[in-house]
Design a protein around this motif. Structure first.
Motif, PDB file in Angstrom:
ATOM      1  N   GLY A  94     -56.056  34.160  12.492  1.00 20.97           N
ATOM      2  CA  GLY A  94     -55.469  34.192  13.826  1.00 20.97           C
ATOM      3  C   GLY A  94     -55.275  35.578  14.402  1.00 20.97           C
ATOM      4  O   GLY A  94     -54.381  35.798  15.239  1.00 20.97           O
ATOM      5  N   ARG A  99     -58.205  34.874  18.541  1.00 19.17           N
ATOM      6  CA  ARG A  99     -57.566  34.012  19.535  1.00 19.17           C
ATOM      7  C   ARG A  99     -58.198  34.239  20.910  1.00 19.17           C
ATOM      8  O   ARG A  99     -58.507  33.309  21.645  1.00 19.17           O
ATOM      9  CB  ARG A  99     -56.058  34.315  19.620  1.00 19.17           C
ATOM     10  CG  ARG A  99     -55.257  33.915  18.383  1.00 19.17           C
ATOM     11  CD  ARG A  99     -53.802  34.346  18.556  1.00 19.17           C
ATOM     12  NE  ARG A  99     -52.958  34.117  17.402  1.00 19.17           N
ATOM     13  CZ  ARG A  99     -52.232  33.022  17.188  1.00 19.17           C
ATOM     14  NH1 ARG A  99     -52.242  32.040  18.059  1.00 19.17           N
ATOM     15  NH2 ARG A  99     -51.477  32.912  16.120  1.00 19.17           N
ATOM     16  N   ASN A 103     -61.327  31.735  21.165  1.00 23.12           N
ATOM     17  CA  ASN A 103     -60.458  30.634  21.589  1.00 23.12           C
ATOM     18  C   ASN A 103     -59.794  29.876  20.449  1.00 23.12           C
ATOM     19  O   ASN A 103     -59.707  28.653  20.472  1.00 23.12           O
ATOM     20  CB  ASN A 103     -61.252  29.631  22.444  1.00 23.12           C
ATOM     21  CG  ASN A 103     -61.706  30.275  23.717  1.00 23.12           C
ATOM     22  OD1 ASN A 103     -60.942  31.019  24.332  1.00 23.12           O
ATOM     23  ND2 ASN A 103     -62.953  30.022  24.105  1.00 23.12           N
ATOM     24  N   GLU A 104     -59.363  30.566  19.427  1.00 21.20           N
ATOM     25  CA  GLU A 104     -58.731  29.883  18.305  1.00 21.20           C
ATOM     26  C   GLU A 104     -57.289  29.527  18.667  1.00 21.20           C
ATOM     27  O   GLU A 104     -56.500  30.396  19.034  1.00 21.20           O
ATOM     28  CB  GLU A 104     -58.815  30.746  17.037  1.00 21.20           C
ATOM     29  CG  GLU A 104     -60.266  30.950  16.624  1.00 21.20           C
ATOM     30  CD  GLU A 104     -60.453  31.501  15.219  1.00 21.20           C
ATOM     31  OE1 GLU A 104     -59.459  31.784  14.528  1.00 21.20           O
ATOM     32  OE2 GLU A 104     -61.621  31.642  14.811  1.00 21.20           O
ATOM     33  N   SER A 105     -56.989  28.251  18.590  1.00 19.95           N
ATOM     34  CA  SER A 105     -55.658  27.770  19.006  1.00 19.95           C
ATOM     35  C   SER A 105     -54.699  27.758  17.817  1.00 19.95           C
ATOM     36  O   SER A 105     -55.119  27.787  16.657  1.00 19.95           O
ATOM     37  CB  SER A 105     -55.784  26.340  19.536  1.00 19.95           C
ATOM     38  OG  SER A 105     -56.165  25.493  18.465  1.00 19.95           O
ATOM     39  N   ASN A 106     -53.412  27.650  18.123  1.00 25.30           N
ATOM     40  CA  ASN A 106     -52.410  27.559  17.054  1.00 25.30           C
ATOM     41  C   ASN A 106     -52.690  26.368  16.140  1.00 25.30           C
ATOM     42  O   ASN A 106     -52.492  26.436  14.934  1.00 25.30           O
ATOM     43  CB  ASN A 106     -51.005  27.409  17.652  1.00 25.30           C
ATOM     44  CG  ASN A 106     -50.534  28.683  18.333  1.00 25.30           C
ATOM     45  OD1 ASN A 106     -50.923  29.777  17.942  1.00 25.30           O
ATOM     46  ND2 ASN A 106     -49.705  28.539  19.355  1.00 25.30           N
ATOM     47  N   GLN A 107     -53.172  25.251  16.722  1.00 23.99           N
ATOM     48  CA  GLN A 107     -53.432  24.044  15.937  1.00 23.99           C
ATOM     49  C   GLN A 107     -54.573  24.279  14.945  1.00 23.99           C
ATOM     50  O   GLN A 107     -54.505  23.915  13.777  1.00 23.99           O
ATOM     51  CB  GLN A 107     -53.789  22.857  16.865  1.00 23.99           C
ATOM     52  CG  GLN A 107     -52.623  22.316  17.681  1.00 23.99           C
ATOM     53  CD  GLN A 107     -52.131  23.281  18.777  1.00 23.99           C
ATOM     54  OE1 GLN A 107     -52.878  24.139  19.276  1.00 23.99           O
ATOM     55  NE2 GLN A 107     -50.868  23.154  19.148  1.00 23.99           N
ATOM     56  N   GLU A 145     -43.834  29.794  19.637  1.00 25.84           N
ATOM     57  CA  GLU A 145     -44.945  28.830  19.656  1.00 25.84           C
ATOM     58  C   GLU A 145     -45.960  29.145  18.558  1.00 25.84           C
ATOM     59  O   GLU A 145     -46.412  28.270  17.838  1.00 25.84           O
ATOM     60  CB  GLU A 145     -45.673  28.905  21.007  1.00 25.84           C
ATOM     61  CG  GLU A 145     -45.132  27.936  22.015  1.00 25.84           C
ATOM     62  CD  GLU A 145     -45.646  28.224  23.420  1.00 25.84           C
ATOM     63  OE1 GLU A 145     -44.954  27.823  24.350  1.00 25.84           O
ATOM     64  OE2 GLU A 145     -46.716  28.885  23.574  1.00 25.84           O
ATOM     65  N   GLN A 146     -46.321  30.427  18.461  1.00 26.92           N
ATOM     66  CA  GLN A 146     -47.337  30.810  17.476  1.00 26.92           C
ATOM     67  C   GLN A 146     -46.845  30.539  16.046  1.00 26.92           C
ATOM     68  O   GLN A 146     -47.610  30.082  15.202  1.00 26.92           O
ATOM     69  CB  GLN A 146     -47.714  32.282  17.648  1.00 26.92           C
ATOM     70  CG  GLN A 146     -48.487  32.531  18.945  1.00 26.92           C
ATOM     71  CD  GLN A 146     -48.716  34.010  19.219  1.00 26.92           C
ATOM     72  OE1 GLN A 146     -47.975  34.878  18.724  1.00 26.92           O
ATOM     73  NE2 GLN A 146     -49.726  34.318  20.012  1.00 26.92           N
ATOM     74  N   GLU A 149     -46.093  26.406  15.664  1.00 31.14           N
ATOM     75  CA  GLU A 149     -47.309  25.577  15.686  1.00 31.14           C
ATOM     76  C   GLU A 149     -48.291  26.011  14.599  1.00 31.14           C
ATOM     77  O   GLU A 149     -48.917  25.189  13.934  1.00 31.14           O
ATOM     78  CB  GLU A 149     -47.973  25.643  17.069  1.00 31.14           C
ATOM     79  CG  GLU A 149     -47.121  24.988  18.146  1.00 31.14           C
ATOM     80  CD  GLU A 149     -47.682  25.157  19.557  1.00 31.14           C
ATOM     81  OE1 GLU A 149     -48.846  25.574  19.711  1.00 31.14           O
ATOM     82  OE2 GLU A 149     -46.937  24.869  20.516  1.00 31.14           O
TER      83      GLU A 149
END
Ligand code: PEP
Length: 249
Positions: A94, A99, A103-107, A145-146, A149
């Protein structure tokens, strides 16, 4: 305080010869008088050769990324077991460049963290706000959030095995370092979040590194702060002398 760890992220730099030269110099220059855990993260193509040089030393090997699947038709990807097979003990997960550009998401990163732990790799999970988010007063919201999640549904026992890197995006590669106080404030906040997810005893054991234009001139003061347990270093890890100055603090 978690264990002191200083990791060098070489990003997409150094061909094979350059990587070998750099790590050989570093191995000679590393005194380890403070028993800090030093990790270097070369690009995938250099991992195996660098491992041959560091495997009997105090320097640990890490990768800059990995995929979540074990094997199969995922052209261009690298699995956790492949990283293990070339000597990796750590993997960065991450990074803000992953990110931002991929486009690497927290999920998605939450999956990666879990797969890394299952494979006995220590994830260095990166979090950090952009300048826009800082100026809008959203640092805590973004970090929360980071952290919540990206580290969702991970047991306290497994959370003990991770490392967190706080890297404000505005400080990465820009020459702008967060002040030691600014950085420490966010580290304290991250540790508070970890306490709420686990317990004080567990949160105390998790190393939280600072990253963002760390240099030999700024590293000591940063790492002297109460909740800063080391550093993730980009640019200054590409020169043996400057990285040696940081790790021999
Ligand atoms: C990084 O890539 O994680 C980083 C912190 O880079 P730099 O030290 O160059 O800002």
């Amino acid at each position: 305080m978690g264990k002191m760890i200083i990791a060098g992220n070489w990003k997409m730099n150094k061909d094979l010869d350059e990587a070998v030269q750099l790590v050989e110099k570093l191995k000679k220059g590393f005194k380890n008088k403070n028993k800090v855990e030093v990790v270097i993260c070369p690009s995938f193509t250099n991992l195996s050769s660098v491992n041959e040089i560091v495997k009997d030393s105090d320097i640990k090997l890490g990768a800059q990324n990995m995929y979540t699947e074990e094997k199969g038709a995922y052209t261009g990807e690298i699995s956790a077991s492949m990283l293990k097979s070339v000597g990796c003990k750590y993997v960065i997960i991450g990074h803000s460049e992953r990110r931002q550009y991929f486009n690497e998401s927290n999920q998605f990163l939450n999956n990666k963290v879990k797969v890394a732990i299952e494979n006995n790799l220590t994830p260095i999970y990166c979090v950090g706000e952009t300048l826009e988010q800082r100026e809008a007063g959203k640092v805590e919201k973004v970090i929360k959030e980071q952290v919540s999640e990206g580290l969702k549904d991970i047991s306290a026992d497994d959370l003990k095995k991770i490392v967190i890197a706080y890297e404000p995006v505005w400080a990465i590669g820009t020459g702008k370092t967060a002040t030691p106080q600014q950085a420490n404030d966010v580290h304290v906040y991250i540790r508070k979040l970890l306490v709420s997810m686990t317990s004080e005893a567990v949160a105390e054991q998790i190393s939280i590194l600072y990253g963002g234009s760390v240099t030999p001139e700024t590293s000591n003061e940063l790492m002297g702060k109460s909740d800063i347990d080391g550093a993730l270093v980009g640019g200054a890890s590409l020169k043996a002398d400057s990285f040696a100055d940081i790790i021999n603090y």
